[in-house]
Design a protein around this motif. Structure first.
Motif, PDB file in Angstrom:
ATOM      1  N   TYR A   1       0.842  -1.213  -0.073  1.00  0.00           N
ATOM      2  CA  TYR A   1      -0.124  -0.052  -0.174  1.00  0.00           C
ATOM      3  C   TYR A   1       0.997   1.198  -0.152  1.00  0.00           C
ATOM      4  O   TYR A   1       1.890   1.335   0.662  1.00  0.00           O
ATOM      5  CB  TYR A   1      -0.884   0.008   1.132  1.00  0.00           C
TER       6      TYR A   1
ATOM      7  N   TYR B   1      -3.394   0.397  -3.595  1.00  0.00           N
ATOM      8  CA  TYR B   1      -3.239  -0.837  -3.289  1.00  0.00           C
ATOM      9  C   TYR B   1      -2.764  -1.986  -4.149  1.00  0.00           C
ATOM     10  O   TYR B   1      -3.440  -2.096  -5.415  1.00  0.00           O
ATOM     11  CB  TYR B   1      -4.230  -1.308  -2.182  1.00  0.00           C
TER      12      TYR B   1
ATOM     13  N   SER C   1       1.483  -6.177   3.939  1.00  0.00           N
ATOM     14  CA  SER C   1       0.746  -6.846   4.792  1.00  0.00           C
ATOM     15  C   SER C   1       0.787  -8.356   4.264  1.00  0.00           C
ATOM     16  O   SER C   1       0.877  -8.536   2.940  1.00  0.00           O
ATOM     17  CB  SER C   1      -0.561  -6.566   5.101  1.00  0.00           C
TER      18      SER C   1
ATOM     19  N   GLU D   1      -1.581 -10.411   4.448  1.00  0.00           N
ATOM     20  CA  GLU D   1      -2.868 -10.663   3.817  1.00  0.00           C
ATOM     21  C   GLU D   1      -3.798  -9.529   3.582  1.00  0.00           C
ATOM     22  O   GLU D   1      -3.285  -8.389   4.188  1.00  0.00           O
ATOM     23  CB  GLU D   1      -3.800 -11.850   4.691  1.00  0.00           C
ATOM     24  N   ALA D   2      -4.849  -9.501   3.144  1.00  0.00           N
ATOM     25  CA  ALA D   2      -5.734  -8.663   2.635  1.00  0.00           C
ATOM     26  C   ALA D   2      -6.758  -8.202   3.729  1.00  0.00           C
ATOM     27  O   ALA D   2      -6.973  -7.208   3.875  1.00  0.00           O
ATOM     28  CB  ALA D   2      -6.321  -8.420   1.243  1.00  0.00           C
ATOM     29  N   GLY D   3      -7.280  -9.375   4.361  1.00  0.00           N
ATOM     30  CA  GLY D   3      -8.104  -9.083   5.285  1.00  0.00           C
ATOM     31  C   GLY D   3      -7.956 -10.069   6.354  1.00  0.00           C
ATOM     32  O   GLY D   3      -7.056 -10.948   6.433  1.00  0.00           O
TER      33      GLY D   3
ATOM     34  N   LEU E   1      -4.721 -11.185   9.724  1.00  0.00           N
ATOM     35  CA  LEU E   1      -3.422 -11.059   9.533  1.00  0.00           C
ATOM     36  C   LEU E   1      -3.173  -9.876   8.552  1.00  0.00           C
ATOM     37  O   LEU E   1      -2.489  -9.877   7.921  1.00  0.00           O
ATOM     38  CB  LEU E   1      -2.739 -12.271   8.789  1.00  0.00           C
ATOM     39  N   ASN E   2      -4.226  -8.862   8.579  1.00  0.00           N
ATOM     40  CA  ASN E   2      -4.192  -7.594   7.605  1.00  0.00           C
ATOM     41  C   ASN E   2      -3.576  -6.450   8.233  1.00  0.00           C
ATOM     42  O   ASN E   2      -3.502  -5.494   7.813  1.00  0.00           O
ATOM     43  CB  ASN E   2      -5.620  -7.371   7.401  1.00  0.00           C
ATOM     44  N   GLU E   3      -2.581  -6.868   9.352  1.00  0.00           N
ATOM     45  CA  GLU E   3      -1.948  -5.554   9.894  1.00  0.00           C
ATOM     46  C   GLU E   3      -0.809  -5.286   8.886  1.00  0.00           C
ATOM     47  O   GLU E   3      -0.167  -5.972   8.488  1.00  0.00           O
ATOM     48  CB  GLU E   3      -0.968  -6.085  11.155  1.00  0.00           C
ATOM     49  N   GLN E   4      -0.811  -3.868   8.721  1.00  0.00           N
ATOM     50  CA  GLN E   4       0.010  -3.287   7.464  1.00  0.00           C
ATOM     51  C   GLN E   4       1.341  -2.746   8.738  1.00  0.00           C
ATOM     52  O   GLN E   4       1.234  -1.870   9.480  1.00  0.00           O
ATOM     53  CB  GLN E   4      -0.632  -2.051   7.234  1.00  0.00           C
TER      54      GLN E   4
ATOM     55  N   PHE F   1       4.805  -0.564   8.168  1.00  0.00           N
ATOM     56  CA  PHE F   1       5.167   0.961   7.586  1.00  0.00           C
ATOM     57  C   PHE F   1       6.690   0.885   7.356  1.00  0.00           C
ATOM     58  O   PHE F   1       7.276   0.502   8.357  1.00  0.00           O
ATOM     59  CB  PHE F   1       4.463   1.899   8.298  1.00  0.00           C
TER      60      PHE F   1
END
Lengths: 116, 115
Positions: A33, A48, A95, A97-99, A102-105, A107
């Motif tokens: 992202y 994304y 991340s 995964e997308a959702g 496990l979607n933690e981004q 940075f």
């Protein structure tokens, strides 16, 4: 395990030049992202991507901006013919995964673009 | 559409005071995640916490605590006994499961802790 890497950390361009910002996601992450933070503002979503695909580019300006995430190599955010208003910090996140859980981004440190 | 509002743009406290940063969100999704990030003067984003919409338990981590209330769509962040090193900009963010997973950030709250 190295974190998200962005380079360069600082980039200076003159009006009309091109800016290329690179982002290497964390190992094992296939979702990237890009966000932009204008001075004294919050971060705004730009695009994304998954490997070789743009999933959502609803936050990208319609002209001069493009992004890619090739099969090999880092994700690139490209800004053509930069203008002073493009001066900002550009953050990349990745991340696994997308959702779901496990979607933690995570940075990267950001690239600070200054347009003279 | 998602929206996150951090009404406090700037807060100044004296060291050892407790301080609460407010966050109010809007989303039509029933499944979503809420986040807090810290951005110190060096500029990087530091992840602090993530909560999912089905877990309204409050959380405490050292001097940090979070109060999630779905009834008021709020996810407030409290720092107890603040320290100078807590000085930073704090962002609240929302990710809705059916909205592409991007983060929607609030405008941030600049916290200044004076010695």
């Amino acid at each position: 395990n190295a974190g998200v890497m962005q380079n360069p950390r600082h980039l200076v361009r003159r009006r009309g030049q091109e800016a290329r910002l690179r982002c290497s996601p964390m190992k094992g992450h296939s979702h990237v992202y890009w966000y932009r933070q204008l001075p004294e503002e919050g971060l705004k979503f730009m695009v994304y991507l998954q490997k070789e695909n743009i999933i959502d580019e609803s936050g990208m300006p319609k002209e001069r901006f493009s992004a890619e995430f090739p099969k090999e190599g880092p994700s690139i955010l490209r800004i053509q013919q930069v203008v002073r208003g493009d001066s900002a910090a550009y953050f990349c996140a990745s991340s696994p995964e997308a959702g779901g859980p496990l979607n933690e981004q995570f940075f990267g440190p950001g690239t600070r673009l200054t347009v003279l | 559409a998602q929206k996150v509002t951090q009404a406090q743009t700037e807060i100044s406290v004296v060291e050892k005071e407790d301080v609460t940063l407010d966050c109010v969100y809007e989303t039509r999704d029933t499944t979503y995640y809420l986040f807090w990030y810290k951005q110190p003067p060096s500029g990087e984003l530091v992840f602090l916490i993530r909560r999912n919409s089905f877990d309204e338990q409050n959380e405490i981590s050292g001097r940090y605590s979070w109060n999630f209330q779905k009834s008021t769509s709020s996810f407030n962040f409290t720092i107890t006994a603040s320290q100078v090193v807590d000085s930073a900009v704090y962002f609240c963010a929302l990710s809705a499961y059916n909205a592409g997973n991007m983060l929607t950030f609030g405008g941030g709250t600049r916290l200044m802790v004076k010695p």
